[in-house]
Design a protein around this motif. Sequence first.
Motif, mmCIF file in Angstrom:
data_model
loop_
_atom_site.group_PDB
_atom_site.id
_atom_site.type_symbol
_atom_site.label_atom_id
_atom_site.label_comp_id
_atom_site.label_asym_id
_atom_site.label_seq_id
_atom_site.Cartn_x
_atom_site.Cartn_y
_atom_site.Cartn_z
ATOM 1 N N ALA A 118 0.547 -0.998 -0.052
ATOM 2 C CA ALA A 118 0.097 -0.048 0.163
ATOM 3 C C ALA A 118 0.550 0.809 -0.125
ATOM 4 O O ALA A 118 0.670 2.173 -0.389
ATOM 5 N N ALA A 125 -7.553 1.044 -2.915
ATOM 6 C CA ALA A 125 -8.264 1.531 -1.862
ATOM 7 C C ALA A 125 -9.490 0.794 -1.156
ATOM 8 O O ALA A 125 -10.245 1.041 -2.763
ATOM 9 N N TYR A 149 -7.364 -1.121 3.228
ATOM 10 C CA TYR A 149 -7.195 -1.659 2.043
ATOM 11 C C TYR A 149 -6.698 -3.236 1.898
ATOM 12 O O TYR A 149 -7.466 -4.047 1.042
#
Length: 440
Positions: A118, A125, A149
């Motif tokens: 991420a 997301a 996430y």
Amino acid sequence: MSARTGHAPAAPGPPSARRPARTLTVLASCLVLVAAAVVVGVRALGQEPTVTLLANWTGQDERNFREAVIEPFERKYRIHVDYQGSNAESQVLGADVEAGTPPDLVVLTGPGELAEYARQKHLVALDGLVDREDFGTSWATPLADGHVYWFPLKADLKSIVWYPAGVGEQQRRQAVRDPARWCLGMGSGATSGWPGTDWIEDILLQRYGPDVYARWARGDLPWRSKQVKGAWTTWGGLVGAGGDEDLVRRALKTPYQSASEPVAATPRGCLLEHQASFIRNQPAWQRADGRYAPSAQLLFGAGATRAWEVSGDLVALLHDTPQAKKLIRHLASADAQRAWTARESGFSVHAGVEPGPDDAGSTWHGSLARVLRDERAVHCFDASDAMPPAVRDAFAEAAIEFLAHPGHLDALLRSLDTLSGTRGLTWLPSVCDRSSPGPP
């Protein structure tokens, strides 16, 4: 850390000596090639969208996943799921990302690994795709940017000790202090050592509580602290680290899946196994009609379990495509999670999947499901899985080294402290769904 088989291509049969059979074989082969070309062409034209998914389920787990979760999705949405199951999914994903060809979705056991992806902007997301209220914060952790996430498709409980049916409480308590009575296998391919990290994590959690555990898992408590060092030495004493050479050698060479085989042997070998809920599906524990006790009660005589270590297989999105988002919504739905839970391949912690009194028809399965969903209990995610990948891997290697050479502990902890202090590592802000008071 959580657990993880490859498939060899079928060998071609011998050619026939008779011309008509050969002709039919060639014709059949041509038809197969034409059919395959048509399928590829249809997908290339966009008439059958495809979404790619990488996960660690193989064998029976993969079959359960396909039948209960994937096939209903394909029938409903007319979207093909190109599934790849691998017991080295972290390595496969890393290679795919480096090559610029990552899958649309991935399932990993490590939120620490996902947090790093991420940070590198490889993940999408899940805002608007997954309702955060469906999962607790220890399962779907918001990162520093406020986004979630990943979410769990499968969960397991780790703060438990398995024993064969018919073994009484007194016998279990006597066996706890005998290293030869513990079933222990440290082998797991590229991830060998994680059964030892599970032990150390759970001992720390049960002795010092979620707040100390969470500080350590976030990188805020040194490895050389008295609490963490005490967890290592306690584990070493229980399993005989550095003691009987045959016992230690067997633990180091045995794959974790095979550690329980002596419980079903005649005469019976080991008696207890500190292992996650997924191990109950191993043949030895099925034959022994495995039962479980909370580790806090068996190891430390606690009247009530303070907290539970948990793990999960976490779904993340790498490509923002319509078909990938449809699959994300499907996997996060109560219906999909309920369908797979019914196969006893794991547990769902989705708020809409209530475990019944006889969940999935098994007393042990229903009981563990209720513990995972108990809102009064504290659930803390597997600390090593939550750590940055470099620290997680070094922890597992150190557990192997300590088991063979416990005198090296100070040097191992010093090295882990140095590594944990490396700049640029990504640490999770939270690993427990809530805190609780420390030890009395």
